[in-house]
Design a protein around this motif. Structure first.
Motif, short mmCIF file in Angstrom:
data_model
loop_
_atom_site.label_atom_id
_atom_site.label_comp_id
_atom_site.label_asym_id
_atom_site.label_seq_id
_atom_site.Cartn_x
_atom_site.Cartn_y
_atom_site.Cartn_z
N UNK A 28 -4.95 -57.40 -10.81
CA UNK A 28 -6.25 -57.94 -11.21
C UNK A 28 -6.93 -57.04 -12.25
N UNK A 29 -6.86 -55.74 -12.07
CA UNK A 29 -7.47 -54.81 -13.01
C UNK A 29 -6.76 -54.86 -14.36
N UNK A 30 -5.43 -54.85 -14.34
CA UNK A 30 -4.65 -54.91 -15.57
C UNK A 30 -4.98 -56.20 -16.32
N UNK A 31 -5.03 -57.30 -15.62
CA UNK A 31 -5.32 -58.59 -16.24
C UNK A 31 -6.74 -58.62 -16.79
N UNK A 32 -7.67 -58.07 -16.04
CA UNK A 32 -9.07 -58.07 -16.47
C UNK A 32 -9.26 -57.26 -17.76
N UNK A 33 -8.67 -56.07 -17.80
CA UNK A 33 -8.78 -55.23 -18.99
C UNK A 33 -8.10 -55.90 -20.18
N UNK A 34 -6.97 -56.55 -19.92
CA UNK A 34 -6.23 -57.23 -20.99
C UNK A 34 -6.78 -58.60 -21.34
N UNK A 35 -7.77 -59.05 -20.57
CA UNK A 35 -8.41 -60.34 -20.79
C UNK A 35 -7.42 -61.51 -20.69
N UNK A 36 -6.59 -61.46 -19.64
CA UNK A 36 -5.68 -62.56 -19.32
C UNK A 36 -5.84 -62.89 -17.84
N UNK A 58 -1.56 -57.82 -23.94
CA UNK A 58 -2.69 -57.56 -23.05
C UNK A 58 -2.32 -56.75 -21.81
N UNK A 59 -1.10 -56.91 -21.32
CA UNK A 59 -0.67 -56.13 -20.15
C UNK A 59 -0.60 -54.65 -20.53
N UNK A 60 -0.01 -54.36 -21.68
CA UNK A 60 0.06 -52.97 -22.15
C UNK A 60 -1.35 -52.40 -22.31
N UNK A 61 -2.24 -53.19 -22.88
CA UNK A 61 -3.63 -52.75 -23.02
C UNK A 61 -4.25 -52.48 -21.65
N UNK A 62 -4.00 -53.38 -20.71
CA UNK A 62 -4.54 -53.23 -19.37
C UNK A 62 -4.02 -52.00 -18.64
N UNK A 63 -2.79 -51.62 -18.95
CA UNK A 63 -2.21 -50.42 -18.35
C UNK A 63 -2.54 -49.15 -19.14
N UNK A 64 -3.02 -49.34 -20.37
CA UNK A 64 -3.32 -48.19 -21.22
C UNK A 64 -2.07 -47.50 -21.72
N UNK A 65 -1.04 -48.31 -22.01
CA UNK A 65 0.24 -47.76 -22.47
C UNK A 65 0.66 -48.42 -23.78
#
Length: 85
Positions: A28-36, A58-65
């Protein structure tokens, strides 16, 4: 070739799940940060969907990688039945 794609998709999902756990976060956090939507991430983890660049960014963005980290896992393309002879 269909079996190869299915095996790779499964391995990718396992790797993504491991990355999420390693980063002490959740889908949920990864998706929220990645806006998906989180269901997009769950579908990749469960190998229901093949990973697509439009979802992986967006997943990479959500993970910060960096994106390349998503693909940094071992996969044996020489498994019997996968290599054309």
């Amino acid at each position: 070739m269909k079996e190869l794609k299915a095996a790779y998709t499964k391995k990718f999902g396992e790797h993504l799940k491991e990355l999420i756990q390693r980063h002490n976060t959740d889908v949920q956090t990864v998706a929220s940060i990645g806006n998906i939507e989180s269901k997009q991430v769950y579908r990749i983890i469960s190998a229901e969907n093949e990973p697509k660049i439009t979802t992986l960014l967006p997943i990479a963005k959500g993970l910060g990688i960096e994106m390349k980290v998503l693909f940094d896992f071992d996969f044996d393309f020489s498994v019997e039945g996968f290599v054309e002879k």
